[in-house]
Design an enzyme around this catalytic site. Sequence first.
Site, PDB file in Angstrom:
ATOM      1  N   CYS A 132       0.844  -1.199   0.000  1.00 13.12           N
ATOM      2  CA  CYS A 132       0.000   0.000   0.000  1.00 13.12           C
ATOM      3  C   CYS A 132       0.881   1.252   0.000  1.00 13.12           C
ATOM      4  O   CYS A 132       1.485   1.594   1.022  1.00 13.12           O
ATOM      5  CB  CYS A 132      -0.917  -0.007   1.221  1.00 13.12           C
ATOM      6  SG  CYS A 132      -1.937   1.476   1.381  1.00 13.12           S
ATOM      7  N   CYS A 135      -0.348   3.991   2.349  1.00 10.14           N
ATOM      8  CA  CYS A 135      -0.041   3.698   3.754  1.00 10.14           C
ATOM      9  C   CYS A 135       1.413   3.986   4.098  1.00 10.14           C
ATOM     10  O   CYS A 135       1.710   4.573   5.140  1.00 10.14           O
ATOM     11  CB  CYS A 135      -0.331   2.230   4.062  1.00 10.14           C
ATOM     12  SG  CYS A 135      -1.975   1.657   3.612  1.00 10.14           S
ATOM     13  N   ASP A 136       2.338   3.561   3.239  1.00  9.90           N
ATOM     14  CA  ASP A 136       3.751   3.517   3.615  1.00  9.90           C
ATOM     15  C   ASP A 136       4.674   4.386   2.771  1.00  9.90           C
ATOM     16  O   ASP A 136       5.873   4.473   3.059  1.00  9.90           O
ATOM     17  CB  ASP A 136       4.252   2.065   3.541  1.00  9.90           C
ATOM     18  CG  ASP A 136       3.489   1.144   4.472  1.00  9.90           C
ATOM     19  OD1 ASP A 136       3.087   1.611   5.558  1.00  9.90           O
ATOM     20  OD2 ASP A 136       3.284  -0.036   4.130  1.00  9.90           O
TER      21      ASP A 136
END
Length: 303
Positions: A132, A135-136
């Site tokens: 993701c 997300c990261d």
Amino acid sequence: MVDTIIIGSGPAGLTAAIYAQRAQLRAVVVEKEYGGTGQIAQSDRVDNYPGLPGENGYDLGEKFRSHAQALGASFLEAEVTGLRRDADGWTVLLARSDPLCGKTVVYAAGASHRTLGIPGEAELTGSGVSYCAVCDGAFYADRTVAVVGGGDTALSEALYLSKIAKTVWLVHRRDQFRGNASLQAQVRETANIKPVLEAQPVEVLGDGMVTGLAVRQDGIVKTLPADGIFVAAGLTPNTALLNGIAALDGKGYVLAGEDGRTSAAGLFAAGDVRAKPLRQVVTAASDGACCIASVQRYLESRQ
């Protein structure tokens, strides 16, 4: 018979459990993994959940679960094998356990990332391997990353990361990308995205942290130096149990609105199983809360 059976104990299911307890509903959370908190547990760091920046994913999941437990939520470790609509509600069939009966069901079983299945991937997930970019991606500012995939998701993630990282390798096993023409044009126009075509990933490199990706191209194994690897092979929603029960879209996601209501009366969908544009911890939590509000309205309408 309980008021609601919550299937899945990720952020969506645990938030549903919290809201169910606060609403004084009789609820039980069914999860096949002991002490499970969903995919969030695989994230080394969560930087986009409001109020808790930098939280370890495992720790954040444990906080969700502890919150539900402190309110008195009931948990059952069991694998769900089927659902059946009955006159009074729903029967949830379990492997090696007696069935559960509930007036409603909140289905929050999540989705599974498709993996590459190559050496080093599983070992370095959360230590440089991610599924993701939203997300990261922020952890890789001015660094080098690789995105693996050739569809819309892969191209979108590469474009997203190009605004953060210094260099983005875009690795695809075919000689051209499968994503839509507009995304392909944007990729071609982005200088720091470096397409690596007709290349098959063979190993994630690194000892404790990712250092690169080995790919086979033209019969030769080459190393692409990288600090992070984003696998964009797609998601598979865990909705096989709902075939023939609730309406699904072409990719298998449950068709349900923001209120979580599906095409089946008394069945609500929350989290990554639901057809929606963004799948994040915060949206999963929102889904769980909305589903319980819908459960309350549904139960009241049947009194």
